[in-house]
Design an enzyme around this catalytic site. Structure first.
Site: not given
Ligand SMILES: NC(=O)c1ccc[n+]([C@@H]2O[C@H](COP(=O)([O-])OP(=O)(O)OC[C@H]3O[C@@H](n4cnc5c(N)ncnc54)[C@H](O)[C@@H]3O)[C@@H](O)[C@H]2O)c1
Length: 254
Positions: A13, A32, A41-42, A71, A114, A152, A156
């Site tokens: 996203i 990131d 690293d967050l 996330g 979420s 998780y 959220k």
């Molecule tokens: N994909 C889904 O179905 C879904 C559903 C509900 C909510 N979300 C939320 O959407 C958000 C984006 O998720 P996504 O699906 O795009 O996942 P993704 O894994 O594609 O992207 C998440 C990004 O967060 C970064 N990240 C993780 N830990 C980190 C850290 N310690 N320091 C810095 N960066 C870090 C990762 O490197 C990655 O680039 C998240 O908060 C996730 O919980 C996703």
């Protein structure tokens, strides 16, 4: 040109959002673990402080938009990391960047939550209170007892409550703050959950009324709207962009 900081910019996203924002003329600061403008690293307090400092340096102390998208899902290495990234990093960045946002132009921030946050029973778990109290040490110590699913969903829910509790404070300094709660988004995070031995089958079978998962760009569209002047009266809201999942889980509560 609005200056917009986006965490989780390297994938899913966050990456789709950065592409749309750049296309729309924003100056984007991506954060990131790697492949970003700011690599940090967050999950650690030091990594969060580095992110805050570098964002402030890059925007000259005046930030227009902030999107906290980074996330971890249920396949993360441990539950402590889920709480650290999904809740405590969000809390730290909101706190650390509030002043820069207050000096921005039509400033707005969005946190990615979420639909998992509405899972029945999650709201009764004591870990939610520990997060909201800012007790990172205690929450991490207790996280060994949590299932990844609860960590998780709890992270959220807590982050959504955190945003809602800030409505007065953030309105005073003129910054709108909202949550977008996705359902299924076809990203690496979701794909990993579908392949997980514990949660894969349930994840694959959990289908929204619209009958499909979403593409990252569909969520980016909603986030961009919430950042825009068109959403000028939206503040403290949790916007579900989930193909009907929230309404399916709890039709009579909202
Ligand atoms: N994909 C889904 O179905 C879904 C559903 C509900 C909510 N979300 C939320 O959407 C958000 C984006 O998720 P996504 O699906 O795009 O996942 P993704 O894994 O594609 O992207 C998440 C990004 O967060 C970064 N990240 C993780 N830990 C980190 C850290 N310690 N320091 C810095 N960066 C870090 C990762 O490197 C990655 O680039 C998240 O908060 C996730 O919980 C996703």
């Amino acid at each position: 040109m609005p200056i917009t900081a986006v965490t989780g910019s390297a994938s899913g996203i966050g990456a789709a959002l950065c592409a749309q924002l750049r296309e729309a003329g924003h100056s984007v600061i991506g954060i990131d673990r790697a492949n970003a403008d700011i690599n940090t690293d967050l999950s650690s307090a030091e990594g969060r402080q580095q992110a805050i400092k570098q964002i402030i340096d890059r925007c000259g102390g005046r930030l227009d938009n902030l999107v906290l998208c980074a996330g971890l899902g249920v396949t993360a290495a441990n539950c402590g990391l889920i709480l650290a990234v999904n809740y405590f990093a969000v809390s730290a960045l909101l706190e650390g960047l509030a002043d820069a946002l207050s000096k921005g132009n039509n400033p707005a921030a969005v946190v990615v939550g979420s639909v998992a946050s509405v899972q029945p029973g999650v709201d009764e778990h004591p870990i939610i209170g520990q997060m909201l109290d800012g007790d990172e040490e205690g929450a991490l110590a207790a996280s060994g007892e949590l299932s990844p699913n609860l960590a998780y969903a709890g992270s959220k829910l807590a982050v959504s409550i955190l945003v809602r509790r800030k409505v007065h404070e953030w309105a005073k300094f003129g910054v709108r703050l909202n949550v977008v709660a996705p359902g299924v988004v076809e990203t690496p995070l979701y794909k990993a959950s579908t392949e997980d031995a514990r949660y894969g089958e349930a994840t694959r079978n959990f289908v929204a009324p619209l009958g499909r998962g979403s593409q990252p760009a569909e969520l980016a569209n909603v986030i961009r709207f919430l950042l825009s002047a068109q959403a000028s009266f939206m503040h403290g809201t949790v916007v579900f962009a989930d193909g009907g999942m929230d309404a399916m889980i709890r039709p009579d509560r909202f």
